[in-house]
Design an enzyme around this catalytic site. Structure first.
Site: not given
Length: 446
Positions: A303, A306-308, A446
């Protein structure tokens, strides 16, 4: 059938025009990757003995594109230093690669579809236009919700006749979304940005800025979801709710069941459950604490990345993995409820503090900045810090009041006469503040 086909073709055209308006050249990327997955899914059905091969090709394509566009700028400096030490020219490395809008979101939609087809739990689409519309549906493509094929495709495949009820369902969502974004998030954003832009902020300012950002990100992201769902409602689609009062959570698991729900359920179904099943097959060889800890740690780390690509996002993901594992190890699962109001209040207060601290990690400009705050920052640099912190906290409380009122109305008067006056007041607020609106939503990056 023919009218439904024209509806879908028109919506697909509108979706690509909308996407081209944001990222003209990246429509080619969207189209090619959609065609590839459409073909690979059909091949899975026709050649069941090669399902893993076709799934692997899809994973390489989708995750490869996501990794390149999302992480190239993060790793090019390190790679350049290594190549320079070996005597290779590196000028070609120093180009800015921009992340295509919505790539992280529509990649997850396609991956869920491909994995379900590979498992045999979903029939692949036989018509390219509905499938392409599912991937590119313009209210969702930029920042979700990440609706599954099983939810969206039946609505795409049925004829849609416009009804006045669509407007009545959509209007509260549209007004609420505009109010959250224009009045709440954009009003608190400038002062929060100023605090997190300081080189050496005091702890008092960091605390105030963190609470301000805690409100900003909820208002900003849930605003986009409201607007997305409202526009979809106008078109006759019922899309997923993405937020369910996440700041009322008592445990980290409950928080993720309430925050960015479609991402949380995606991670649960395609990361958490497979990792846990793999570990359970070896449960005789592993201690119980490891069985409980590894799935949330892996899931939340994914997670985070995935955001950055920044280290702060990775640390933020690991932080929540540790929190979830810690709560589970002491027996506090997602459905845990303490007995008594006082215990419930303290459980909520502790969890809210954990949430706010998580947003501090998430918003920090860099890991160096974050470590300097904890290791070197003073509590305050003088009376001016207390004044600024008071202003930030006052504005945070003020702008959160409409959201609190909405919660109370939904709880105690969901269909009462006060609701129309509430939305009328929100509309007036939008009209007053619209001139100061920002163009970006936080999750666009994102």
């Amino acid at each position: 059938m023919r009218e439904r086909g024209w509806q879908n073709a028109l919506l697909l055209f509108a979706s690509y025009v909308f996407y081209a308006w944001l990222s003209p050249w990246y429509t080619v990327l969207l189209g090619v990757s959609t065609l590839a997955d459409f073909y690979l899914a059909r091949q899975m059905k026709q050649q069941r003995d090669k399902v893993r091969t076709y799934l692997a090709l899809s994973l390489i394509l989708n995750l490869g594109l996501l990794a390149f566009f999302k992480y190239y700028n993060f790793f090019n400096t390190q790679v350049a230093e290594m190549l320079t030490s070996l005597g290779f020219p590196v000028d070609w490395l120093f180009i800015n690669v921009f992340l295509p809008a919505g790539l992280s979101f529509y990649t997850l939609k396609k991956l869920a579809y491909m994995i379900d087809v590979s498992r045999g739990t979903l029939e692949p689409s036989g018509d390219l236009i509905p499938f392409a519309l599912f991937v590119s549906f313009f209210p969702q493509i930029v920042a979700g919700p990440i609706d599954r094929y099983q939810k969206l495709m039946p609505q795409i495949e049925q004829k849609r006749n416009w009804q006045s009820s669509f407007f009545y369902s959509a209007w509260p969502l549209l007004v609420m979304g505009l109010f959250k974004k224009i009045v709440v998030a954009d009003s608190i954003k400038p002062i929060v940005d100023r605090i997190f832009g300081l080189d050496e902020p005091s702890m008092v300012l960091v605390l105030a800025g963190t609470l301000g950002f805690t409100l900003e990100i909820l208002a900003d992201f849930s605003a986009y979801t409201d607007l997305s769902r409202g526009v979809a409602q106008l078109l006759g689609f019922n899309t997923s709710e993405n937020f369910n009062r996440p700041y009322l959570s008592l445990t980290p698991t409950e928080f993720w069941n309430r925050w960015h729900i479609t991402l949380s359920t995606w991670l649960r179904d395609y990361v958490f459950f497979p990792v846990r099943r793999a570990l359970l097959r070896r449960k005789e060889q592993l201690p119980n604490w490891l069985l409980l800890s590894i799935p949330p740690l892996v899931t939340m780390f994914i997670s985070g990345i995935w955001h950055g690509a920044g280290l702060t996002y990775m640390i933020w993901g690991i932080y929540y993995g540790v929190l979830i594992a810690g709560y589970q190890l002491i027996g506090l699962r997602g459905d845990w409820k303490p007995a008594g109001r006082l215990k419930t209040f303290f459980a909520w207060l502790i969890m809210f503090a954990f949430i706010a601290f998580g947003w501090l990690i998430f918003r920090a400009p860099s890991l160096t900045w974050l470590s300097d705050v904890f290791l070197h920052s003073q509590w305050t640099h003088g009376s001016e810090d207390w004044v600024v912190a008071s202003i930030v906290l006052s504005r945070t409380i003020l702008y959160s009041l409409p959201l609190v009122i909405k919660y109370l109305l939904d709880q105690y008067s969901p269909r009462g006469f006060v609701q129309p006056f509430y939305y009328a007041a929100l509309t007036l607020g939008v009209i007053i503040f619209i001139g100061s609106a920002s163009s970006d939503f936080i999750y666009f990056q994102f």
